[in-house]
Design an enzyme around this catalytic site. Structure first.
Site, PDB file in Angstrom:
ATOM      1  NE  ARG A 153       0.143   1.550   3.371  1.00  0.00           N
ATOM      2  CZ  ARG A 153       1.062   2.470   3.584  1.00  0.00           C
ATOM      3  NH1 ARG A 153       2.337   2.137   3.728  1.00  0.00           N
ATOM      4  NH2 ARG A 153       0.755   3.744   3.666  1.00  0.00           N
ATOM      5  N   GLY A 154       0.243   2.404  -0.153  1.00  0.00           N
ATOM      6  CA  GLY A 154       1.007   3.636  -0.335  1.00  0.00           C
ATOM      7  C   GLY A 154       1.044   3.947  -1.827  1.00  0.00           C
ATOM      8  CB  ALA A 155       0.207   7.026  -3.702  1.00  0.00           C
ATOM      9  NE  ARG A 212      -6.100   0.866  -1.885  1.00  0.00           N
ATOM     10  CZ  ARG A 212      -5.478   1.444  -0.856  1.00  0.00           C
ATOM     11  NH1 ARG A 212      -4.179   1.340  -0.719  1.00  0.00           N
ATOM     12  NH2 ARG A 212      -6.175   2.124   0.043  1.00  0.00           N
ATOM     13  CD  GLN A 231      -3.201   2.498   6.889  1.00  0.00           C
ATOM     14  OE1 GLN A 231      -3.761   2.899   7.902  1.00  0.00           O
ATOM     15  NE2 GLN A 231      -3.849   2.290   5.754  1.00  0.00           N
ATOM     16  CG  ASP A 265      -3.268   8.160  -1.379  1.00  0.00           C
ATOM     17  OD1 ASP A 265      -3.202   8.642  -0.234  1.00  0.00           O
ATOM     18  OD2 ASP A 265      -2.914   7.004  -1.658  1.00  0.00           O
ATOM     19  CG  ASN A 268      -2.547  11.545   2.649  1.00  0.00           C
ATOM     20  OD1 ASN A 268      -2.009  10.651   1.991  1.00  0.00           O
ATOM     21  ND2 ASN A 268      -2.211  11.779   3.905  1.00  0.00           N
ATOM     22  CE  LYS A 269      -5.260   5.458   4.457  1.00  0.00           C
ATOM     23  NZ  LYS A 269      -6.212   4.531   3.771  1.00  0.00           N
TER      24      LYS A 269
HETATM   25  O1  MRU Z   1      -4.592   3.108   2.115  1.00  0.00           O
HETATM   26  P1  MRU Z   1      -3.113   3.366   2.032  1.00  0.00           P
HETATM   27  O2  MRU Z   1      -2.353   2.849   3.221  1.00  0.00           O
HETATM   28  O3  MRU Z   1      -2.539   2.922   0.703  1.00  0.00           O
HETATM   29  O4  MRU Z   1      -3.009   4.950   2.074  1.00  0.00           O
HETATM   30  C1  MRU Z   1      -1.734   5.530   1.965  1.00  0.00           C
HETATM   31  C2  MRU Z   1      -1.706   7.004   2.171  1.00  0.00           C
HETATM   32  O5  MRU Z   1      -2.723   7.655   2.344  1.00  0.00           O
HETATM   33  C3  MRU Z   1      -0.363   7.672   2.037  1.00  0.00           C
HETATM   34  O6  MRU Z   1      -0.295   8.826   2.824  1.00  0.00           O
HETATM   35  C4  MRU Z   1      -0.150   8.079   0.574  1.00  0.00           C
HETATM   36  O7  MRU Z   1      -0.367   6.975  -0.257  1.00  0.00           O
HETATM   37  C5  MRU Z   1       1.196   8.617   0.344  1.00  0.00           C
HETATM   38  S1  MRU Z   1       2.430   7.363   0.405  1.00  0.00           S
HETATM   39  C6  MRU Z   1       3.920   8.078   0.052  1.00  0.00           C
END
Ligand code: MRU
Length: 320
Positions: free
Chosen positions: A53-55, A85, A179, A220, A230-231
């Site tokens: 996970r993470g963009a 996603r 996370q 994201d 973002n999250k």
């Molecule tokens: O649902 P996730 O854990 O994939 O969400 C991730 C985030 O919101 C991060 O802040 C974002 O992807 C930036 S990662 C460098």
């Protein structure tokens, strides 16, 4: 401040022997478990279920996934990976980079290397926004686990720590999947950076008591006008930061900026299983929220620290 220089010690993705190895982030920090993916479907599953996970990291996983697809199945493979996603634009962006390339593995490896370079450059630029003794707050995980490189928001924290500007990090636990408490705390521990996990709801009182000097988060998707997805839980932090006069920084590579999305309302927000929020009973589980550009003090990219008005600064940065 130099660009981030520390070694890459945490690798969420490794490609070897015709397979993508995914570090299962759902099991961290308790267990270091690797999932071996030999098919596009297995990679798609890893992305959908948040093993990776993470963009930027899901973009890289998708690119490696394309390297596993037979040439005649590439269109279907890209479609499947894209559907996993919806919010992080890096996923679609990485697939776009692979589209016409005869050698998807070479593209994936290049994107992986370039991500690390972008992370390190933006980390060094972001660290310059810190003064000695800064207490920073971050949300979710935007570290090495989330990018496959040095990390974006966590990269800024690492570079700030290495240059003596960071005193401590408040780590939002990041409901519902933690996370922050699980992954960011783990990364900061390995980097030797002082930190304390707080319940998401504690951010307001911390800021009211003057215990937060900077907020730094990842993204994201950033719309053309500077609105930031973002999250979930990021937007309330931005509102609180404005109320308390705390600078609110977004750290993200240019690949997170989507000129085709005019503003935040046009960003698709993933809704995940209500079971992630409550074991039983009704729940609503939007995984992301949108912070309006007017609450963002600056956007830290590898091409520079972008200032408002973002429509202009983003346009210039992407024009090179
Ligand atoms: O649902 P996730 O854990 O994939 O969400 C991730 C985030 O919101 C991060 O802040 C974002 O992807 C930036 S990662 C460098």
């Amino acid at each position: 401040v130099e660009a981030g220089t520390g070694p890459v010690t945490i690798e969420p993705l490794r490609f070897a022997d015709g397979a993508l190895q995914v570090l299962d982030q759902r099991a961290l920090p308790g267990e270091e478990r690797w999932i071996r993916c030999e098919t596009v479907e297995e990679v798609a599953d890893c992305i959908r279920t948040l093993a990776v996970r993470g963009a930027p990291a899901i973009g890289l996983a998708a690119a490696y996934g394309m390297a596993l697809a037979a040439p005649e199945n590439r269109v279907a493979a890209a479609e499947l990976l894209r559907s996993t996603r919806p919010t992080a634009v890096n996923l679609a962006w990485a697939l776009e980079q692979c589209r016409e390339a005869p050698d998807a593995l070479a593209v994936a490896r290049r994107l992986h290397r370039e991500q690390d370079e972008a992370d390190r450059r933006l980390a060094g630029l972001g660290a310059q926004l810190f003064a000695e003794g800064t207490r920073a707050l971050t949300h979710c995980n935007a570290g090495a686990l989330a990018t496959g490189g040095y990390g974006t928001a966590c990269g800024v924290l690492r570079a700030a720590w290495d240059s003596g500007r960071l005193a401590e990090v408040w780590v939002d636990e990041t409901r519902p999947l933690l996370q922050g408490a699980r992954l960011t705390a783990w990364e900061l521990r390995q980097a030797g950076i002082p930190h304390r996990v707080v319940a998401d709801a504690a951010a307001g009182s911390l800021m009211a008591r003057g215990q937060v000097d900077r907020v730094v988060v990842g993204a994201d998707r950033i719309a053309a006008n500077g609105d930031v997805a973002n999250k979930v839980g990021t937007y309330p932090l931005a509102v609180l930061a404005e109320r308390h006069g705390v600078p609110f920084y977004v750290a993200a590579p240019l690949s997170t900026i989507d000129l085709a999305t005019a503003h935040g309302a046009a960003i698709p927000i993933e809704e995940r299983d209500p079971g992630e929020v409550v074991a039983d009973g009704d729940a609503f589980n939007p995984a992301f929220d949108v912070t309006p550009a007017e609450l963002v003090t600056a956007i830290v990219t590898e091409a520079g620290v972008l200032q408002p008005p973002y429509a202009d600064s983003i346009g210039r940065a992407l024009a090179g």
